[in-house]
Design an enzyme around this catalytic site. Sequence first.
Site, PDB file in Angstrom:
ATOM      1  CB  CYS A   7      -0.903  -0.026   1.232  1.00 37.62           C
ATOM      2  SG  CYS A   7      -2.461   0.830   0.966  1.00 37.62           S
ATOM      3  CB  CYS A  79      -4.271   1.220  -2.192  1.00 39.41           C
ATOM      4  SG  CYS A  79      -3.718   0.639  -3.794  1.00 39.41           S
ATOM      5  CB  CYS A  87      -2.798   0.863  -6.462  1.00 38.15           C
ATOM      6  SG  CYS A  87      -4.175   0.395  -5.445  1.00 38.15           S
TER       7      CYS A  87
END
Length: 159
Positions: A7, A79, A87
Site C-alpha cells: 500500500c 489500496c 495504488c
Amino acid sequence: MNILFLCTGNSCRSVLSEATFNHLAPAGLKAISAGSQPAGKLHPLAVELLHSKGISTEGYYSKSWDDLPVTPDIVVTVCSSAAGETCPAYLGPVLRTHWGVDDPGHVVGTEEEISTAFERTYRIIRARIEAFLALPLEELRKDPARLKRELDSIGGIEP
C-alpha cells in the site's frame, strides 16, 4: 512462498494483512508488507485491533518497498481505488493481484464509527487471507495463469 502486501503508507491495511497472514499461515508461507511512501509508523488503531485479535505486532514497522528483506513471489495491493487512491505498482517480475479495501485510518467520525471501520477492514482482509490459504497452492504454482485468476477473484470477497 513470500507474499508482499503493498500500500502507499504501510501503516494500516498492509500491516493488518501482513500480521494476519503470518498469524494464520502454515510453515513455508510468509507475508511482508511495505509502502511506496511509508508513513514511518504503524497506525495505533491497527496495532490495537491486532492485539485485540490475539495477533502479535512484534517486529512489524512501516517500511519502504526499497527495504524488502526478500523478493516476493506474489504482490497483493490493498489500496482502494474506489477511495481515489493511487495504488503503487511494484516493478519486480512477480505475480500481482489487487485486493482493494478502504483505509479505515482515513475515517472521520465518532470513536464507534472509526472502530467499526477498522473491524470491517479486518474482517475483509481476514476472509481474503483465509480464502488464499484454502487454495491448493502446490497445484496452482504449476499454473500461474490459474493462480492469478484465483487470486483476482479473492479480491472481490466481502464478508
